[in-house]
Design an enzyme around this catalytic site. Structure first.
Site, PDB file in Angstrom:
ATOM      1  CG  ASP A  51      -0.559  -0.165   2.698  1.00 27.33           C
ATOM      2  OD1 ASP A  51       1.075   0.190   2.971  1.00 27.33           O
ATOM      3  OD2 ASP A  51      -0.855   0.183   3.702  1.00 27.33           O
ATOM      4  CG  HIS A  52      -1.260   4.712   1.158  1.00 28.93           C
ATOM      5  ND1 HIS A  52      -1.445   4.219   1.398  1.00 28.93           N
ATOM      6  CD2 HIS A  52      -0.343   5.619   2.940  1.00 28.93           C
ATOM      7  CE1 HIS A  52      -2.485   3.935   2.921  1.00 28.93           C
ATOM      8  NE2 HIS A  52      -1.560   5.070   3.391  1.00 28.93           N
ATOM      9  CB  CYS A  86       0.996  -2.595   5.046  1.00 28.29           C
ATOM     10  SG  CYS A  86       0.579  -3.278   6.480  1.00 28.29           S
ATOM     11  N   GLY A  87       2.260  -0.821   6.515  1.00 23.98           N
ATOM     12  CA  GLY A  87       3.029   0.198   7.323  1.00 23.98           C
ATOM     13  C   GLY A  87       3.413  -1.020   8.087  1.00 23.98           C
ATOM     14  CB  THR A  88       2.160  -2.670  11.258  1.00 20.28           C
ATOM     15  OG1 THR A  88       0.847  -3.238  10.823  1.00 20.28           O
ATOM     16  CG2 THR A  88       2.383  -0.910  12.002  1.00 20.28           C
ATOM     17  N   GLY A  89       2.384  -4.235   8.669  1.00 22.32           N
ATOM     18  CA  GLY A  89       2.890  -5.775   8.079  1.00 22.32           C
ATOM     19  C   GLY A  89       1.791  -6.491   8.337  1.00 22.32           C
ATOM     20  N   GLY A 122      -1.829  -6.066   8.985  1.00 22.28           N
ATOM     21  CA  GLY A 122      -3.100  -6.131   7.931  1.00 22.28           C
ATOM     22  C   GLY A 122      -2.770  -6.610   6.824  1.00 22.28           C
ATOM     23  CG  HIS A 161      10.991 -24.779  11.590  1.00 29.46           C
ATOM     24  ND1 HIS A 161      11.109 -24.695  12.782  1.00 29.46           N
ATOM     25  CD2 HIS A 161      12.198 -25.984  11.374  1.00 29.46           C
ATOM     26  CE1 HIS A 161      11.994 -25.382  13.907  1.00 29.46           C
ATOM     27  NE2 HIS A 161      12.589 -25.553  12.904  1.00 29.46           N
ATOM     28  CG  HIS A 219       9.695 -28.695  10.197  1.00 30.65           C
ATOM     29  ND1 HIS A 219       9.113 -28.208  11.805  1.00 30.65           N
ATOM     30  CD2 HIS A 219      10.885 -28.472  10.125  1.00 30.65           C
ATOM     31  CE1 HIS A 219       9.922 -28.060  12.253  1.00 30.65           C
ATOM     32  NE2 HIS A 219      10.877 -28.189  11.334  1.00 30.65           N
ATOM     33  NE  ARG A 264       5.170 -30.751  13.620  1.00 32.17           N
ATOM     34  CZ  ARG A 264       6.394 -30.945  14.608  1.00 32.17           C
ATOM     35  NH1 ARG A 264       7.118 -30.054  14.123  1.00 32.17           N
ATOM     36  NH2 ARG A 264       6.672 -31.507  15.452  1.00 32.17           N
TER      37      ARG A 264
HETATM   38  C1  RB5 Z   1      -2.011   2.932   6.241  1.00 30.27           C
HETATM   39  O1  RB5 Z   1      -1.887   3.769   7.119  1.00 30.27           O
HETATM   40  C2  RB5 Z   1      -2.003   1.234   7.441  1.00 30.27           C
HETATM   41  O2  RB5 Z   1      -3.643   0.992   8.515  1.00 30.27           O
HETATM   42  C3  RB5 Z   1      -1.749   0.191   6.722  1.00 30.27           C
HETATM   43  O3  RB5 Z   1      -0.865   0.306   6.003  1.00 30.27           O
HETATM   44  C4  RB5 Z   1      -0.840  -1.554   7.739  1.00 30.27           C
HETATM   45  O4  RB5 Z   1       0.159  -0.951   8.078  1.00 30.27           O
HETATM   46  C5  RB5 Z   1      -2.149  -1.685   7.919  1.00 30.27           C
HETATM   47  O5  RB5 Z   1      -2.060  -2.765   8.589  1.00 30.27           O
END
Ligand code: RB5
Length: 144
Positions: free
Chosen positions: A9-10, A66-69, A71, A99, A134, A137
């Site tokens: 994403d952005h 994405c921002g955190t990974g 989502g 694994h 593994h 599993r």
């Molecule tokens: C976008 O703002 C953010 O929510 C997305 O990149 C991601 O981190 C979602 O999990």
């Protein structure tokens, strides 16, 4: 030759562009599923696009940012046969291959720097699945 598809994403856009250049410099073919700018988009759409193509075996491996990974990994793991690993550190990337036979690597563009991300990508591509116990599993994951 391993077929790889990447999406973001952005919040992951700039890291995605760098990963694409890095992979192509290493001679690894990669399909870019977007997004193609910093404009705000829904990570779900790009996570689905990549995971669907790994799930139907059009591609061997996927990379999602994405921002955190978080989502992206939630979305990708809804697809049958997708084993998406959220790996913002090297040990997770290595173990997800050894694994769990992870076939999608997910990273957080707002959590880690580009240098670590490239190391994670390289390690994830190079590390082999150990098979054996593994394998059983991993196979159990797709049983209803
Ligand atoms: C976008 O703002 C953010 O929510 C997305 O990149 C991601 O981190 C979602 O999990």
């Amino acid at each position: 030759m391993m077929k790889t598809i990447i999406g973001s994403d952005h919040a992951g856009y700039h890291m995605k562009e760098k990963v694409i250049i890095h992979l192509r410099e290493r001679g690894i073919e990669v399909e870019d599923a977007g997004t193609y700018s910093e404009e705000s988009v829904d990570y779900v759409d790009y996570g689905k696009a990549v995971a669907a193509k790994v799930s139907d075996a059009s591609f061997d491996r996927g990379i999602l940012i994405c921002g955190t990974g978080l989502g992206m990994s939630m979305v990708a793991n809804r697809f049958r046969g997708a084993r998406a690993a959220l790996a913002n550190d090297l040990f997770s990337a290595i173990m997800s291959r050894r694994h769990n036979d992870s076939n999608i690597l997910v990273m957080g563009g707002r959590l880690i720097g580009d240098a670590l991300a490239m190391q994670i990508v390289d390690t994830w591509i190079e590390t082999l699945f150990e098979g054996g116990r593994h394998q059983r599993r991993v196979e159990k994951m797709d049983i209803e």
